[in-house]
Write a protein that holds these residues in place. Structure first.
Motif, mmCIF file in Angstrom:
data_model
loop_
_atom_site.group_PDB
_atom_site.id
_atom_site.type_symbol
_atom_site.label_atom_id
_atom_site.label_comp_id
_atom_site.label_asym_id
_atom_site.label_seq_id
_atom_site.Cartn_x
_atom_site.Cartn_y
_atom_site.Cartn_z
ATOM 1 N N THR A 50 -4.610 6.953 -2.104
ATOM 2 C CA THR A 50 -4.158 5.611 -1.750
ATOM 3 C C THR A 50 -3.971 4.757 -2.998
ATOM 4 O O THR A 50 -4.767 4.835 -3.931
ATOM 5 C CB THR A 50 -5.213 4.925 -0.850
ATOM 6 O OG1 THR A 50 -5.437 5.744 0.296
ATOM 7 C CG2 THR A 50 -4.767 3.540 -0.415
ATOM 8 N N THR A 51 -2.915 3.955 -2.987
ATOM 9 C CA THR A 51 -2.780 2.918 -4.004
ATOM 10 C C THR A 51 -2.647 1.590 -3.289
ATOM 11 O O THR A 51 -1.828 1.463 -2.374
ATOM 12 C CB THR A 51 -1.526 3.130 -4.869
ATOM 13 O OG1 THR A 51 -1.619 4.419 -5.463
ATOM 14 C CG2 THR A 51 -1.431 2.081 -5.959
ATOM 15 N N ILE A 52 -3.463 0.628 -3.663
ATOM 16 C CA ILE A 52 -3.306 -0.706 -3.088
ATOM 17 C C ILE A 52 -2.950 -1.683 -4.204
ATOM 18 O O ILE A 52 -3.575 -1.681 -5.268
ATOM 19 C CB ILE A 52 -4.578 -1.136 -2.328
ATOM 20 C CG1 ILE A 52 -4.737 -0.234 -1.093
ATOM 21 C CG2 ILE A 52 -4.490 -2.615 -1.911
ATOM 22 C CD1 ILE A 52 -5.849 -0.590 -0.158
ATOM 23 N N ILE A 55 0.826 -1.202 0.000
ATOM 24 C CA ILE A 55 0.000 0.000 0.000
ATOM 25 C C ILE A 55 0.861 1.253 0.000
ATOM 26 O O ILE A 55 1.953 1.267 0.584
ATOM 27 C CB ILE A 55 -0.958 -0.011 1.226
ATOM 28 C CG1 ILE A 55 -1.810 1.262 1.270
ATOM 29 C CG2 ILE A 55 -0.206 -0.202 2.536
ATOM 30 C CD1 ILE A 55 -2.908 1.236 2.317
ATOM 31 N N ILE A 56 0.396 2.252 -0.711
ATOM 32 C CA ILE A 56 1.015 3.576 -0.646
ATOM 33 C C ILE A 56 -0.123 4.524 -0.289
ATOM 34 O O ILE A 56 -1.184 4.474 -0.925
ATOM 35 C CB ILE A 56 1.606 3.999 -2.003
ATOM 36 C CG1 ILE A 56 2.748 3.058 -2.391
ATOM 37 C CG2 ILE A 56 2.067 5.443 -1.961
ATOM 38 C CD1 ILE A 56 3.278 3.294 -3.796
ATOM 39 N N GLU A 65 7.924 2.143 5.026
ATOM 40 C CA GLU A 65 8.896 3.179 4.673
ATOM 41 C C GLU A 65 8.171 4.467 4.364
ATOM 42 O O GLU A 65 6.988 4.469 4.068
ATOM 43 C CB GLU A 65 9.681 2.764 3.408
ATOM 44 C CG GLU A 65 10.681 1.663 3.627
ATOM 45 C CD GLU A 65 11.117 1.023 2.305
ATOM 46 O OE1 GLU A 65 11.056 1.724 1.263
ATOM 47 O OE2 GLU A 65 11.480 -0.160 2.323
ATOM 48 N N GLU A 66 8.907 5.554 4.377
ATOM 49 C CA GLU A 66 8.315 6.817 3.948
ATOM 50 C C GLU A 66 8.509 6.949 2.452
ATOM 51 O O GLU A 66 9.478 6.457 1.884
ATOM 52 C CB GLU A 66 8.987 7.978 4.681
ATOM 53 C CG GLU A 66 8.660 7.964 6.164
ATOM 54 C CD GLU A 66 8.994 9.281 6.832
ATOM 55 O OE1 GLU A 66 9.957 9.929 6.391
ATOM 56 O OE2 GLU A 66 8.275 9.657 7.782
ATOM 57 N N ILE A 67 7.572 7.606 1.811
ATOM 58 C CA ILE A 67 7.645 7.702 0.359
ATOM 59 C C ILE A 67 6.990 9.005 -0.088
ATOM 60 O O ILE A 67 6.038 9.468 0.533
ATOM 61 C CB ILE A 67 6.953 6.476 -0.289
ATOM 62 C CG1 ILE A 67 7.262 6.379 -1.772
ATOM 63 C CG2 ILE A 67 5.457 6.500 -0.052
ATOM 64 C CD1 ILE A 67 6.760 5.083 -2.411
ATOM 65 N N THR A 115 3.254 7.090 3.062
ATOM 66 C CA THR A 115 3.741 5.844 3.647
ATOM 67 C C THR A 115 3.658 4.728 2.622
ATOM 68 O O THR A 115 2.672 4.623 1.889
ATOM 69 C CB THR A 115 2.862 5.438 4.852
ATOM 70 O OG1 THR A 115 2.843 6.519 5.773
ATOM 71 C CG2 THR A 115 3.378 4.179 5.517
ATOM 72 N N TYR A 116 4.707 3.912 2.591
ATOM 73 C CA TYR A 116 4.675 2.688 1.804
ATOM 74 C C TYR A 116 4.707 1.539 2.784
ATOM 75 O O TYR A 116 5.471 1.562 3.756
ATOM 76 C CB TYR A 116 5.887 2.620 0.875
ATOM 77 C CG TYR A 116 6.141 1.246 0.310
ATOM 78 C CD1 TYR A 116 5.501 0.836 -0.857
ATOM 79 C CD2 TYR A 116 7.024 0.354 0.941
ATOM 80 C CE1 TYR A 116 5.725 -0.431 -1.381
ATOM 81 C CE2 TYR A 116 7.251 -0.917 0.424
ATOM 82 C CZ TYR A 116 6.596 -1.307 -0.732
ATOM 83 O OH TYR A 116 6.811 -2.551 -1.231
#
Ligand code: ADP
Ligand code: MG
Length: 626
Positions: A144-146, A111-112, A136-138, A122-123
Motif C-alpha cells: 500500500t502507498t498512502i 491511495i494505491i 482506477e486500476e493500476i 487499485t488507485y
C-alpha cells in the motif's frame, strides 16, 4: 452570548481529527503503524516541505481488500477489533479506526494498494469526508502507498502553526526514530525532500540499526541487556558511564514493539545511574519489554503512547535489578555520608547545583555586581601587596596579619568615596582565601587542597569548576565587548550528527558564531568546526557541540537561544578532566579566580570551592563532644 448551535458534521469530524492529527509527525505515526499492522517488511516514508506538501508512506504489506476500500476512510472503521471486549487485549498498534478518516479530513488523500490475491492494483482518491471520489486500476506491487497532501489547507489556524516550526521538524524526526527503533525487524527508510535521512535494514544486527538511527556516539557506548522474568521479558541497551544527556529525549521504551513513555520506568532506570553519571544528567537507553496483553491497559490515552501496567512494581524492581547487575563490577562507588547533623544554615559552600535555579544565579549576579566592583579594587590592592608564591614557602601568622592589616588600610582609603556599607558588611564572607593559603597538594588529579592556618580551615578547590568559571567570565567579558579572540582549528574538526541534531545546529549557526564558534555544513548530516574561542585549549570540539545540543534550552526554545547559555555550555566543554596541575598553575588559577565576579560556583552552579573547618574535623573525630 451567541446562540447554541449544532455543529455541522464536517466540523465535528475536523474537531475529532484534531485529537489525533496534531502535526505531520502524527500522520506519519498513524500511517506507519498501519503498515506495521499489515505485516510489512519494508516501509518507506517520504515527506516534502516538512510534511505540508506531501507525506507518503509505502509498504509491502497485506494491502486493502477491494471491498474494504470504500469504508476504510470512514470514521470508526477498523478490521482489528469488533467489540469493546477486545479493546483491552488488542495488541495491534491501531484499533480505534480513526486514523485514516482523520487524515482524510485534514488533507487530500490518495491511495494505491494491492493484495497478494489481486491481479491488478487499485488507485483511489478520497475526499475530506472519507468518500472515494475517483477509482482506477493500476499496475503495482503488493502493498500500500498512502499519499497525504496539502495538510491543514482548510484549517488556516493550524496551517499557520506549521510554518517553519523547528519544533515540528524535531517532532517528526523523533517519531521516525522511535518507529524505526520499535521494529528493528522491519527495514525502514526516511526520505525528506528527495534525500535519504535514515535507513535501517532488517538483515542488519540490532546495534547496526541503532547506529543508523542514533549515530555512533550513542551506539558505541551501549551495554546490551537481556533477561526473562516470570511475567515479562526485557531486552535492550543501556548507556555506560560516558553516555548521558541533559534530558529524557534519548530514552526509548517499547512495550510489545510499541513506543511508549513511562516516567516510573525512566526513574527506575535513572536511579541506578545516580553517581555513575553527573548530577542532573539522564542515561540513554532502549528497553524492549515483551509482556502478555493481560497486564496492560492500552486504551487510556488516545495517542496510545502512555499505557498502564497492572504489575508496574514488579517491572520496576526487575529493571532496577537487571541494570544494577550490568553496571556493577564496572563501578565501585562509595558514597561518603557525613554524620555531621549540625546547623541547617546553608553557606555559600553548601550550594549544590540542584538547589540552584537559573534565576537564583542571575539574581545573585545582579546583587553582587556593586559589591564586586568594590571587591575588585580590593583585590587589585591586595595583589600589589602580596606575592602569593612566596607565601606558600614561608607561611606564618605574624607576617600574614601584618599583610592583611596593610591591605585593609589601603582598601579603606580606596573605599572612602564608595558606599561602604555593603562592602564592609558582606566582605568577610566573600573574600576568597583572604588569609592567603598553603598549598598542600592535588587529590585525584582533580582537587586542590589548601590550608588556611588563620581561620583553621581546609579548602578543597575543584580545579575544573574553577577553570570553567574563569573561562566563562573571560568569554562573557569579551562577548560584551564584541571581541572574542578565536583560534582556527587548522584542519577543521568534522563529525557526524543525527539529522535532528544537524537541523538544530544549523538553526543556531549564527548565534554560535557570535560566541566564537564557527561551524559549517559538511555533507548530509556532518559538520565541520572551524574556530573556537582562543582560550579553549585542549578542547574536544565534539564535546563542545554535544554540550550545546543536549541542553534543555535548545529543545525548548531554539529560535531565541540565550548567548550566555551557549557560553556556559561551551565553557563546560572547555575543561579536560584529570589534569596534573603544577604549583605555579595553582597560584595562577587562584589569582584568576579571585578576579572573577562570582568565584564560588562554576557557571552551572556547582561549587568551585568547599571549606571544612578544623572544628568540623575535630567533631567528626570526636575530639569535641557535641
Ligand atoms: P485502525 O488502524 O485503528 O484499524 P485506521 O483508520 O488506521 O484504523 O485504519 C483502518 C483500516 O484500514 C485498518 O483496520 C486496516 O484494515 C486498513 N489499513 C490501513 N492501513 C493499511 C495498510 N497500510 N495496509 C493494509 N491495510 C490497511
Ligand atoms: Mg491505524
Amino acid at each position: 452570548m451567541n446562540k447554541i448551535k449544532l455543529l455541522s458534521e464536517d466540523t465535528i469530524t475536523k474537531i475529532a481529527a484534531g485529537e489525533i492529527i496534531e502535526n505531520p509527525a502524527s500522520i506519519i505515526k498513524e500511517l506507519v503503524e498501519n503498515s506495521i499492522d499489515a505485516n510489512s517488511k519494508k516501509i518507506i516514508i517520504e515527506i516534502k516541505n516538512n510534511g505540508k506538501d506531501l507525506i507518503k508512506v509505502t509498504d509491502d504489506g497485506d494491502g486493502f481488500e477491494r471491498s474494504d476500500l470504500s469504508i476504510a476512510f470512514k470514521r470508526h472503521t477498523t478490521s482489528k477489533i469488533s467489540s469493546i471486549e477486545e479493546l483491552d487485549t488488542a495488541l495491534s498498534l491501531g484499533f480505534r479506526g480513526e486514523a485514516l478518516s482523520s487524515i482524510a479530513s485534514v488533507s487530500d488523500v490518495k491511495i494505491i494498494t494491492k493484495t497478494k490475491d489481486d491481479l491488478i492494483g487499485t488507485y483511489a482518491e478520497v475526499d475530506n469526508n472519507g468518500n472515494i471520489i475517483n477509482r482506477e486500476e493500476i499496475v503495482t506491487n503488493k502493498g500500500t502507498t498512502i499519499f497525504s497532501e496539502n495538510l491543514f489547507r482548510d484549517i488556516p489556524v493550524r496551517e499557520k502553526y506549521l510554518d517553519g516550526k523547528n519544533y515540528e521538524i524535531q517532532k517528526t524526526n523523533d517519531i521516525i526514530n522511535r518507529l524505526a527503533l520499535s521494529h528493528l525487524d522491519i527495514s525502514m527508510e526516511y526520505i525528506k525532500d528527495g534525500r535519504t535521512q535514515l535507513k535501517t535494514d532488517r538483515d542488519n544486527s540490532l546495534i547496526n540499526n541503532i547506529y543508523a538511527v542514533l549515530g555512533r556516539d550513542v551506539s558505541e557506548n551501549l551495554i546490551f541487556i537481556e533477561k526473562e522474568f516470570s511475567e515479562f521479558k526485557i531486552k535492550g541497551f543501556i548507556s555506560n558511564n560516558l553516555l548521558y544527556r541533559s534530558n529524557r529525549n534519548s530514552q526509548y521504551i517499547f512495550v510489545n514493539n510499541r513506543s511508549i513513555s513511562d516516567k516510573e520506568i525512566s526513574k527506575a532506570v535513572e536511579k541506578e545511574y545516580y553517581s555513575v553519571i553527573p548530577l542532573n544528567r539522564y542515561p540513554v537507553f532502549l528497553l524492549y519489554i515483551e509482556i502478555d496483553g493481560k497486564y496492560l491497559d492500552i486504551n487510556i490515552h488516545p495517542k496510545k503512547d502512555i499505557i498502564k501496567f497492572t504489575n508496574i512494581d514488579e517491572i520496576k524492581t526487575s529493571i532496577s535489578e537487571l541494570i544494577k547487575e550490568e553496571l556493577s563490577g564496572k563501578y565501585k562507588i562509595h558514597s561518603f555520608e557525613s554524620k555531621n547533623t549540625g546547623s541547617d544554615k546553608k553557606t555559600i559552600f553548601d550550594i549544590k547545583s540542584k538547589d540552584i535555579k537559573k534565576n537564583d544565579i542571575e539574581n545573585y549576579f545582579k546583587e553582587e555586581s556593586r559589591y564586586n566592583r568594590d571587591k575588585n579594587i580590593y583585590i587589585d590592592k591586595k595583589r600589589q601587596l602580596i606575592n602569593f608564591q612566596d607565601l606558600t614557602e614561608d607561611y606564618n601568622k605574624d607576617s600574614l596579619d601584618k599583610l592583611n592589616d596593610d591591605i585593609d588600610r589601603e582598601v579603606d582609603l580606596k573605599l572612602d568615596d564608595l558606599d561602604n556599607e555593603t562592602f564592609l558588611d558582606e566582605s568577610e564572607e566573600y573574600k576568597i582565601l583572604k588569609n592567603g593559603y598553603r598549598y598542600i597538594g592535588q587529590l585525584f588529579l582533580q582537587y586542590v587542597l589548601l590550608e588556611d592556618n588563620v581561620e583553621k580551615a581546609l579548602y578543597i578547590l575543584d580545579q575544573h569548576a574553577a577553570h570553567e568559571r574563569i573561562n566563562y567570565e573571560r568569554l562573557v567579558y569579551d562577548y560584551n565587548n564584541s571581541n572574542i579572540p578565536t583560534q582556527n582549528l587548522l584542519q577543521g574538526y568534522i563529525f557526524e550528527l543525527t539529522r535532528a541534531e544537524y537541523e538544530q545546529l544549523m538553526t543556531i549557526k549564527d548565534r554560535l558564531l557570535d560566541v566564537g564558534i564557527e561551524i559549517e555544513e559538511f555533507g548530509d548530516s556532518s559538520i565541520i568546526i572551524r574556530t573556537i574561542p582562543a582560550y579553549f585549549t585542549d578542547i574536544n570540539p565534539e564535546r563542545l557541540i554535544r554540550e550545546i545540543l543536549d541542553s534543555e534550552e535548545i529543545k525548548e526554545n531554539i529560535n531565541d537561544i540565550d548567548p550566555y547559555m551557549l557560553m556556559k555550555k561551551a565553557c563546560k566543554a572547555s575543561i579536560k578532566s584529570g589534569d596534573f596541575i603544577s604549583i605555579s598553575d595553582v597560584h595562577k588559577l587562584i589569582n584568576m579566580l579571585r578576579e572573577c565576579e562570582m568565584p564560588y560556583t562554576c557557571p552551572h552552579g556547582r561549587p568551585t570551592l568547599i571549606k571544612i573547618t578544623k572544628y568540623e574535623l575535630d567533631r567528626e573525630f570526636f575530639r569535641i563532644q557535641q
